[in-house]
Each structure stands twice: as structure tokens, then as C-alpha cells.
Write an enzyme that holds these catalytic residues in place. Structure first.
Site, PDB file in Angstrom:
ATOM      1  N   LYS A   1      -6.333   6.930  -5.070  1.00  0.00           N
ATOM      2  CA  LYS A   1      -6.543   8.378  -5.244  1.00  0.00           C
ATOM      3  C   LYS A   1      -7.884   8.634  -5.942  1.00  0.00           C
ATOM      4  CE  LYS A   1      -2.947  10.279  -3.343  1.00  0.00           C
ATOM      5  NZ  LYS A   1      -3.050  11.322  -2.332  1.00  0.00           N
TER       6      LYS A   1
ATOM      7  N   SER B   1      -3.794  12.831  -8.026  1.00  0.00           N
ATOM      8  CA  SER B   1      -2.608  12.514  -8.834  1.00  0.00           C
ATOM      9  C   SER B   1      -2.979  12.260 -10.285  1.00  0.00           C
ATOM     10  CB  SER B   1      -1.969  11.244  -8.261  1.00  0.00           C
ATOM     11  OG  SER B   1      -0.952  10.769  -9.103  1.00  0.00           O
TER      12      SER B   1
ATOM     13  N   TYR C   1      -2.103   2.462  -6.199  1.00  0.00           N
ATOM     14  CA  TYR C   1      -1.924   3.844  -5.747  1.00  0.00           C
ATOM     15  C   TYR C   1      -2.887   4.775  -6.476  1.00  0.00           C
ATOM     16  CZ  TYR C   1      -0.036   8.542  -5.575  1.00  0.00           C
ATOM     17  OH  TYR C   1       0.073   9.897  -5.453  1.00  0.00           O
TER      18      TYR C   1
END
Ligand code: UFG
Length: 345
Positions: free
Chosen positions: A154, A124, A150
Site C-alpha cells: 500500500k 491503509s 500488505y
């Protein structure tokens, strides 16, 4: 080829399964259905071309993953399974580390034991955090400094993947690794079968379409005082089918021993107001829009510099018009106002 697609019943994973079946591959789709849709798998089963095998399972179940890899002689893994709400990751970081890092490591262990030779990871642009102005548009050399759990999960998995690839090369069994860092993925399959159905829905385009459908009482713009041309945040919206095309291209080109990273975004940004104008134009409905304060953690402007992916993979977004992206989402959502649950026959 024989592929294992994790998160195959999710929004992006299901579009990958569809494309891979069309291209004639054998696809073992795995999803724990926490947020994925069994209905998407049912719809894809009759797709001509390849062969689909669906297993409801957690990717962290490495014994089962290894068994599937052996049974179907899997040569390539596309790993989409993940939790992907920035806000939720702030409130429940352990859940994110568990799903996005620990389960991913278990999957890698299975790949290691089964001798899988190719791994494509769904990363991402959240791994870049809030880049300073000189790094916009964002290329792959931009420092990765996530601002949410988050994004951190990643990035952590990117690091684990890289280290695994290096170890496999040293052991004389090189693997091909690619990580694709997505910008804002949007739209839906243009044959009308698949769409975006999240619960809760937080993404701008489906939220606005839900407002146009009367499924919610208007919507809010989060922040109108950003240092952008119209004061609202600017993002790079890439059509989900173009995103999947980048996966197919990198899968075909990445060589054993390589670890490649590419940003996937169209290379231009649209403001929240521009997106809402597009939704009004496409749907023909005007809905109530309230202006609110900023949402925590939203950077002002994020858009891609697509030079590397264009040069190496010949990838260029085929859909660059916001109206076209919105229209593909609208077509599915207006036919499936209850999402996949409403289309169960
Ligand atoms: N927005 C609104 N109102 C809404 C929803 C969103 O104004 O009801 C705004 C947001 O503030 C943001 C823009 O619309 O400025 C886009 O928001 P999204 O929630 O659609 O997408 P994000 O840019 O927040 O998130 C995306 C991906 C994430 C990824 C993140 C990286 O969906 O998975 O980019 O920054 F982590």
C-alpha cells in the site's frame, strides 16, 4: 461524473458503487471476481440515479482499462481492487506485490494514456506499521513504516502515485490525487442490500457475528496481555458508508496538481472485549469465546486523529456507536447467512 471503480464487487468497492450511483454518476465497475461478488453488481444494477456498467476484468489489463476509460470518458478512478489479508501477505508476498503494486502501476499507465484527471486510492493505516506510543492517536504525519508486505504494498503504491502526480504536473497536465488510509472498516449499507462477505473471514466483527449465528464453533480473542485498559487490542472501527462519504468529499475537493492523504477513522478506539460485548448486546446471543495468545503482527492500539480530515473536508463519522456499526453488519448477515452466494435468486 464518469467513474471507474476498481474492485467494485468487493466489500468496500460495492458500497462505493452504491453511493456513486445514488449520487447520479456513471459508474464503470471493474472486478476480476477473485474475491468480489458478481451478485453485489446484480443487486446494484436497478439502483436509481446513475448508470452502472460492470466488467469482469483484472485492473492489470491496461489495454482493457484504457479502452473502458476512453469508451465511457472516465474522469475519475477510485482504486479499491487489492488483496487485503495481512497474514496472507506474509505467506505470499509476491502475490501481494503482483496485485497491489504491479497491477496498480498498469492501471496508472492506462490512466496516463487516457488522460484521467482524478485518482482516489484506497490506502491503509497498515502503512504506519506499529507506531510508538507518542504517535497514538495517529495523524498523517506519523512515520510510515509498515510491518507486513500488505502494508508495504500500500505504501509502495502511494509512492508511485505521488511520483506520477508530480510528473504529470511537470508535464503541464496536472492530476488530482487523494489517498485515504483506512482504519478498521466495518458494518454494512443500512438499506440492507450490501454486506461484508469474505472467504476466509478473519475480521473481528463478522467473525463474532458468525459465532453468534452458530456458523462457527465460538471464537478466540487473540491476546489478553496487551498494555491496554482490558488487555486486548484497541482498534478504530469506521462504518463503511462513512468511509465512502470521505471518498466522495475528497473527490469533490481535491484540485489538479494536489496529492492529498487523509486518515479515515472515527478517532476513538474500542477493545476486542468491547466489540464482543457489543456483538452480544446487538444479537442477543452469547457465544463461546476462548482466550488465546497474541496473533503475530497485531499492534496493541491503533486509532485515528481525525483532525486533518475534519478540518479540510468537514468529514466526521456519522456512526460512532459500536452497537450501530455492529447492528448494520448483523442485519445483513442474519438475512444472508450464506453471504452473497446464499442470496442468489
Ligand atoms: N481478533 C480477535 N479474534 C478474531 C479476529 C480478530 O481477537 O477472530 C482481534 C485481532 O487480533 C485484532 C482485532 O481483533 O486485535 C481486529 O482484527 P481484524 O482482523 O478485524 O483487523 P486488523 O486490525 O487486524 O486489520 C485491519 C484491516 C487490515 C489492515 C489492518 C492494519 O482489516 O486490512 O487493520 O493494521 F491492514
Amino acid at each position: 461524473m464518469n467513474m471507474l471503480v476498481t474492485g467494485g464487487a468487493g466489500y468496500i468497492g460495492s458500497h462505493a458503487v452504491q453511493r456513486l450511483l445514488r449520487d447520479g454518476h456513471t459508474v464503470v465497475a471493474v472486478d476480476n471476481l477473485f474475491r468480489g461478488h458478481a451478485e453485489a453488481m446484480r443487486l446494484l444494477e436497478p439502483q436509481s440515479g446513475g448508470r452502472l456498467i460492470f466488467h469482469e476484468s483484472d485492473v492489470g489489463d491496461s489495454t482493457r482499462m484504457e479502452r473502458l476509460m476512453h469508451e465511457y470518458q472516465v474522469d475519475t478512478v477510485m482504486h479499491f481492487a487489492a488483496l487485503a489479508y495481512v497474514g496472507e501477505s506474509v505467506d505470499q508476498p509476491l502475490l501481494y506485490y503482483e496485485n497491489n503494486v504491479i497491477a496498480g502501476i498498469r492501471l496508472l499507465e492506462a490512466c496516463d494514456r487516457a488522460g484521467v484527471g482524478r485518482f482516489i486510492f484506497s490506502s491503509s493505516c497498515a502503512t504506519y506499521g506499529e507506531p510508538s506510543a507518542e504517535h497514538i492517536p495517529i495523524n498523517e504525519d506519523c512515520p510510515q513504516s509498515p510491518v507486513s508486505p500488505y502494508g508495504q504494498t500500500k505504501l509502495d503504491f502511494e509512492h508511485a502515485l505521488r511520483a506520477w502526480g508530480q510528473a504529470r504536473s511537470r508535464a503541464g497536465e496536472p492530476v488530482s490525487i487523494a489517498m485515504l488510509r483506512y482504519f478498521n472498516v466495518a458494518g454494512a449499507d443500512r438499506s440492507g442490500l450490501l454486506g461484508e462477505d469474505h472467504e476466509p473471514e478473519t475480521h473481528l466483527i463478522p467473525v463474532a457475528i458468525n459465532a453468534a449465528l452458530g456458523k462457527r464453533d465460538g471464537m478466540a480473542i487473540f491476546g489478553t496481555d496487551y498494555p491496554t485498559p482490558d488487555g486486548t487490542c484497541v482498534r478504530d472501527y469506521v462504518h463503511v458508508e462513512d468511509l465512502i462519504d470521505a471518498h466522495v468529499r475528497v473527490m469533490d475537493r481535491v484540485k489538479p496538481g494536489e496529492v492529498r492523504a487523509y486518515n479515515v477513522g472515527i478517532g476513538r478506539g474500542y477493545s476486542v472485549r468491547e466489540v464482543l460485548d457489543a456483538v452480544r448486546r446487538v444479537t442477543g446471543v452469547s457465544f463461546e469465546v476462548r482466550e488465546q495468545g497474541r496473533r503475530a503482527g497485531d499492534p496493541a492500539a491503533l486509532y485515528n486523529d481525525p483532525s486533518r480530515i475534519e478540518r479540510d473536508l468537514g468529514w466526521r463519522a456519522s456512526v460512532t456507536s459500536l452497537d450501530e456499526i455492529v447492528d448494520s453488519a448483523w442485519q445483513w448477515m442474519k438475512r444472508n447467512p450464506g453471504g452473497y452466494a446464499g442470496s442468489r435468486g
